[in-house]
Design a protein around this motif. Structure first.
Motif, PDB file in Angstrom:
ATOM      1  N   VAL A 123       0.833  -1.212   0.000  1.00  0.00           N
ATOM      2  CA  VAL A 123       0.000   0.000   0.000  1.00  0.00           C
ATOM      3  C   VAL A 123       0.866   1.260   0.000  1.00  0.00           C
ATOM      4  O   VAL A 123       0.496   2.277  -0.594  1.00  0.00           O
ATOM      5  CB  VAL A 123      -0.964  -0.024   1.203  1.00  0.00           C
ATOM      6  N   GLN A 134      -6.892   4.712  -4.597  1.00  0.00           N
ATOM      7  CA  GLN A 134      -6.998   5.460  -3.335  1.00  0.00           C
ATOM      8  C   GLN A 134      -8.041   6.559  -3.458  1.00  0.00           C
ATOM      9  O   GLN A 134      -8.853   6.792  -2.564  1.00  0.00           O
ATOM     10  CB  GLN A 134      -5.634   6.062  -2.968  1.00  0.00           C
ATOM     11  N   THR A 146      -8.501  -1.994   4.393  1.00  0.00           N
ATOM     12  CA  THR A 146      -8.366  -1.141   3.208  1.00  0.00           C
ATOM     13  C   THR A 146      -7.068  -1.370   2.412  1.00  0.00           C
ATOM     14  O   THR A 146      -7.128  -1.493   1.186  1.00  0.00           O
ATOM     15  CB  THR A 146      -8.503   0.341   3.625  1.00  0.00           C
ATOM     16  N   PRO A 147      -5.902  -1.419   3.066  1.00  0.00           N
ATOM     17  CA  PRO A 147      -4.691  -1.638   2.261  1.00  0.00           C
ATOM     18  C   PRO A 147      -4.749  -2.930   1.440  1.00  0.00           C
ATOM     19  O   PRO A 147      -4.449  -2.925   0.238  1.00  0.00           O
ATOM     20  CB  PRO A 147      -3.579  -1.683   3.307  1.00  0.00           C
ATOM     21  N   MET A 197      -7.236  -2.597  -1.399  1.00  0.00           N
ATOM     22  CA  MET A 197      -6.743  -1.771  -2.513  1.00  0.00           C
ATOM     23  C   MET A 197      -5.692  -2.523  -3.337  1.00  0.00           C
ATOM     24  O   MET A 197      -5.643  -2.362  -4.564  1.00  0.00           O
ATOM     25  CB  MET A 197      -6.176  -0.451  -1.981  1.00  0.00           C
TER      26      MET A 197
END
Lengths: 791, 157
Positions: free
Chosen positions: B77, B90, B105-106, B109
């Motif tokens: 990330v 992002q 989230t990381p 993504m």
């Protein structure tokens, strides 16, 4: 105040604006600071030896092989903690819980010893090398059997305890309810089990404890939703070993999801603190996922026998619940102290009953302790599931459409404030409005037609409704406390000379977006742009005391404190503006961001000008500076509500339930940030779907956990989770400063019965009256087979 | 325990380490390199919080040894933002409120990064299937799907 038309400009970003979240900046870059990201020089690692047995006497703990491993520094046992009287600790419900056992273990996965080492890997090696001899004891898994005479008594530590009964609690009017049932035209009765589940936040629990031997100060970074209460608990429990409250600092850093699972004090925290106090080194303990699912606090586990009495015309008259609560080996629930069954007595729901009575008996079993909320406000989900299931069963038994039955029995808008049979005063509501909107959004009448056509062809389609009433924002000090500490919350607001601000709160966000929404509340009140209001929480050395974030209490309680603190600031700013404009205070009007002279709007002073003057040119005799503190004691709870409608299709070949559509109409009063509210509802719905169809933690007869990893405990993925359709009505809370009610948990509470009702609706014509959640394919397929329609 | 010397190219920079063969890649990143953006959520390769790219392919770094990354390229990330400009993914997560607590989230993504590389115009079903190895407890996935659709509509850097 309306939630649909913001009073402030987008640049100010007060209530009603979907401004983007401030906290995103660090999370998107991988710069969030979670507990496991804390790294201190000389830090040691703690790992825990856990029991393979559900009930066993410990005959020997041999640490010699573990201690022989280079890098293993100590093995902490119950005997060691006993020297400091720290081997037991009190629970939030005034029961007692083992930190580490001295005599016996009471559930599988219980902490038995802890290895302290120089690295995470060596600590794990040490855990493998600790040898524990056990003598298995009879296991009590079933709470009904636990309460039978002659059952093995589990809490032998409690002098004189001769059974496994923890407490009896009842509410309502027993005699009146019995009479109503005796005289009723129609009664329905159903056993409903709400199974044991785990919040399974993606971040597990953990801490870094650092005791500084030089100044005697203990700093603990920990996954806690209630840092201030934790500090006080630590001071009360460990005062005798020299930890006094001013020397304890709890820091709740970024939290990777809480949902109630990060309210309790777990033994791991206490052992890490003890290890740091003994060594003077920082000690990190991070639970792994299997430990988290096997030993952190469970939710639900209520066995409810529900009864509803009414008339053939659909009038619902009386409600009666008898419940057995399985608490595991100790009552470590997270409830307000006076309410051992939480707010379970919200069970009359959205309906105008004439009589109601409930009783709950709690039992000890050989399971982990808990009784936390799983994203709900103290046993509300259990209550809502039971009442919404009963309403559907009653409707079907008398041959009435479940929507019509609900509308007939709803508390009407002109009945608010409404006193429920269990004594709650509902603040406001428009239940018919929410149900009508949900029915319109989903096309209810057309769906019923489609269902009839499909049924004629042998296809299984169901439509389920849930019209729930939530109860959140605990709570008024008269009734609500935790260990005696009243359930207020707080805001400390400071305006800087240049008109920017910092606000600190007693709560702690775990993803709710407080840094954004709290700033919006203050922006609304003062007209200072939200982007210039810094929000801080979670550090007990800097934030004002508050009871934390759970039970959807942040907006109802701390959010109200923010508004009230801002109003105090505004009152002082008004005096400054009057001084600067050389007029009387009464001659000033306010619009967000500035005071102006009545009738001469060009003569004005902005809040920023007032702030500057507070530090540079304050009126004679006035204290300089511009700041305020508010500790908000709510006058009442808030009662968000909504109506959810779910459409399911059932595969006759596999028993698979497919959620085709799900419309959620919520009413949480005035809305601070519509984008964040929708996000909260989406997440809540997913955590309503999860226990309805997938999640359960159960045990075999020997107390072995079934489903103790994410391979077995089925947290829904993007594939199982439907595209939620959301809508709103807005009925502000009349007693809340900004008319808000709270929203984080409504959907978790409201969704499961909508899904369960839809499944039963699809199968009712086959003679299926009820299915306990989770409604898994094997359960459904077995029913289809029994009814002769499985393919 | 014996150790082995490894060199892993992390986000374009060669990083050396002297590691035990049993050291997991996620611990090498988080503890040896102090890159704590990659998270740990389970120990059964179920949750995806630890997802990184290994030679461009999304993997769960809790189930790979650091030595397996020797001589190879890892993207985390921390490598998404370039020259002070957020990656389109992002940006999508921010604009569409695709994150709440930020813990998954990381990994989410990084899975998205691999997904869009292989399938620049995914359907909603493709997206849901593509991220089904990553659990999120906060969002109910709706806004994550929207965030990925947002990113897919922007040109890749």
């Amino acid at each position: 105040m309306s939630s649909t038309t913001p009073r402030t400009s987008p640049e100010v970003g007060g209530m009603g604006h979907s401004i983007k979240r401030k906290e995103d900046a660090r999370f998107l870059r991988g710069q969030g600071k979670f507990v496991d990201d804390v790294k201190l020089p000389g830090m040691l690692y703690l790992d825990i030896v856990r029991s393979p047995y559900a009930h066993a006497k410990i005959t020997k703990i041999d640490t010699s092989k573990a201690m022989a491993i280079p890098g293993v520094l100590a093995v902490v046992t119950g005997e060691l903690l006993k020297q400091y009287n720290l081997h037991w600790m009190p629970t939030l419900m005034s029961d007692t819980q083992m930190v580490l056992p001295v005599e016996k273990v009471m559930h599988q996965g219980q902490e038995v010893a802890a290895v302290l080492a120089t690295s995470r890997y060596i600590a794990a090696d040490g855990v493998q090398a600790v040898e524990v001899d056990y003598e298995p004891l009879p296991v009590v898994v079933d709470p009904f059997k636990a309460l039978e005479p002659g059952a093995t008594v589990l809490r032998t530590d409690k002098e004189g305890k001769t059974d496994n009964h923890i407490w009896h609690w009842e509410a309502g009017d027993k005699a009146g309810t019995e009479q109503a049932f005796a005289q009723a035209e129609v009664t329905v009765k159903q056993d409903i089990y709400i199974p044991r589940i785990n919040v399974a936040s993606i971040e597990t629990c953990g801490c870094v404890a650092h005791f500084n031997k030089t100044d005697g100060k203990l700093t603990v970074w920990m996954t806690t939703q209630a840092p201030h209460a934790i500090r006080t608990v630590f001071a009360l429990v460990a005062g005798h070993v020299g930890l006094s409250e001013e020397k304890i600092r709890i820091i709740s850093p970024d939290i990777g999801g809480g949902f109630g699972g990060k309210v309790p004090v777990y033994p791991g925290y206490v052992i890490a603190v003890a290890a740091s106090v003994l060594t003077g080194a920082p000690v990190k303990w991070i639970e792994d996922r299997i430990e988290n699912l096997q030993a952190s606090s469970f939710a639900r586990d209520y066995h409810i026998t529900a009864e509803l009495a009414g008339k053939k015309d659909g009038t619902m008259q009386a409600l009666r619940f008898k419940t057995i609560a399985d608490h595991g080996y100790t009552d470590a629930a997270a409830n307000p102290s006076k309410f051992p069954a939480g707010l379970f007595h919200i069970a009359t729901g959205s309906y105008d009953f004439q009589h109601a009575f409930m009783e709950v008996d709690a039992a000890y079993t050989n399971k982990p302790p808990g009784g936390i909320a799983y994203r709900c406000s103290f046993r509300v989900t259990e209550a809502v599931h039971a009442i919404e299931r009963m309403v559907d069963i009653f409707a079907k038994d008398i041959g009435m459409d479940p929507a019509d039955l609900r509308k007939k029995n709803f508390i009407k808008p002109d009945q608010f404030p409404y006193k429920s049979q269990f004594g709650f005063e509902y603040d406001s509501g428009n239940y018919i409005g929410a149900l009508d909107l949900a029915m319109k959004r989903i096309g209810y009448d057309d769906l019923r037609k489609e269902q009839a056509e499909k049924r004629a062809k042998g296809e299984l389609m169901g439509i389920g409704i849930s019209s729930f009433t939530e109860i959140v924002g605990a709570g008024p000090s008269k009734h609500y406390d935790i260990l005696g500490i009243k359930m207020f919350d707080s805001c400390e607001l400071r305006i800087h000379p240049t008109g920017k601000a910092i606000a600190r709160f007693g709560t702690k966000s775990q993803g709710q977006g407080h840094e954004t929404t709290y700033a919006q509340i203050i922006a609304e009140e003062l007209g200072i742009p939200a982007e210039h209001i810094a929000v801080e929480e979670g550090d007990t050395d800097t934030a004002p005391y508050g009871l934390g974030t759970y039970a959807s209490r942040s907006t109802p309680v701390a959010g109200a404190a923010g508004a009230m603190a801002a109003r105090k600031v505004r009152d002082k700013a008004r005096k400054i503006a009057a001084y600067l404009l050389e007029v009387a205070e009464e001659d000033l009007d306010w619009e967000p961001g500035k005071f102006f002279v009545k009738g001469s709007p060009s003569k004005s002073k902005t809040i920023q000008e007032c702030a500057f003057a507070a530090y540079t040119n304050n009126p004679p005799g006035m204290e300089p500076g511009l700041e305020a503190v508010n500790y908000y004691d709510p006058p009442n709870l808030t009662y968000p509500f909504g109506s959810y409608i779910c459409v399911v299709d059932i595969d006759k070949g596999t028993g698979q339930v497919k959620v085709r559509r799900f419309v959620a109409v919520d009413d949480c009063g005035n809305i601070i940030n519509p984008m964040i509210v929708d996000g909260q509802i989406h997440g809540g719905l997913a955590m309503g779907l999860a226990p309805a169809l997938y999640e359960e933690i159960n045990y075999d007869a020997d107390g072995n956990i079934q489903g103790g990893s994410l391979m077995d405990y089925l947290v829904p993925t993007s594939m199982e989770t439907p595209s939620w359709e959301t809508d709103k009505t807005c009925t502000p809370s009349p007693h809340h400063p900004i008319g808000a009610k709270g929203v984080g948990e409504s959907a978790t509470v409201g969704a499961p019965p909508a899904i369960a009702n839809a499944v039963v609706d699809a199968l009712w014509h086959l003679g299926v009256r009820h299915i306990d959640i989770p409604i898994t394919p094997p359960k459904v397929w077995a029913l289809l087979k029994e009814k002769g329609v499985a393919e | 325990m014996t150790t082995r010397k490894i060199t892993v190219n992390v986000n374009g920079t060669p990083r050396e380490g002297e590691v035990e063969p049993r050291l997991l890649l996620v611990h090498f990143l988080r503890e040896d390199l102090s890159m704590t953006g990659t998270h740990i959520g389970c120990d059964t390769t179920s949750c995806g919080a630890c997802t990184v790219l290994l030679d461009g392919k999304a993997i769960k770094s809790c189930t790979a040894f650091a030595v397996q990354a020797d001589g190879r390229e890892v993207m985390t990330v921390e490598g998404l933002e370039k020259d002070g400009k957020l990656d389109r993914i992002q940006e999508g997560f921010h604009q569409e409120h695709g994150l709440q607590c930020g813990f998954c989230t990381p990994g989410m993504m990084m899975t998205t990064y691999a997904l869009l590389k292989n399938n620049p115009s995914p359907s909603e079903h493709d997206i849901r299937w593509g991220i089904s190895g990553n659990l999120c407890r906060c969002t109910g996935y709706v806004n994550i799907v929207k965030a990925i659709q947002y990113a897919a509509q922007k040109p890749a850097e």
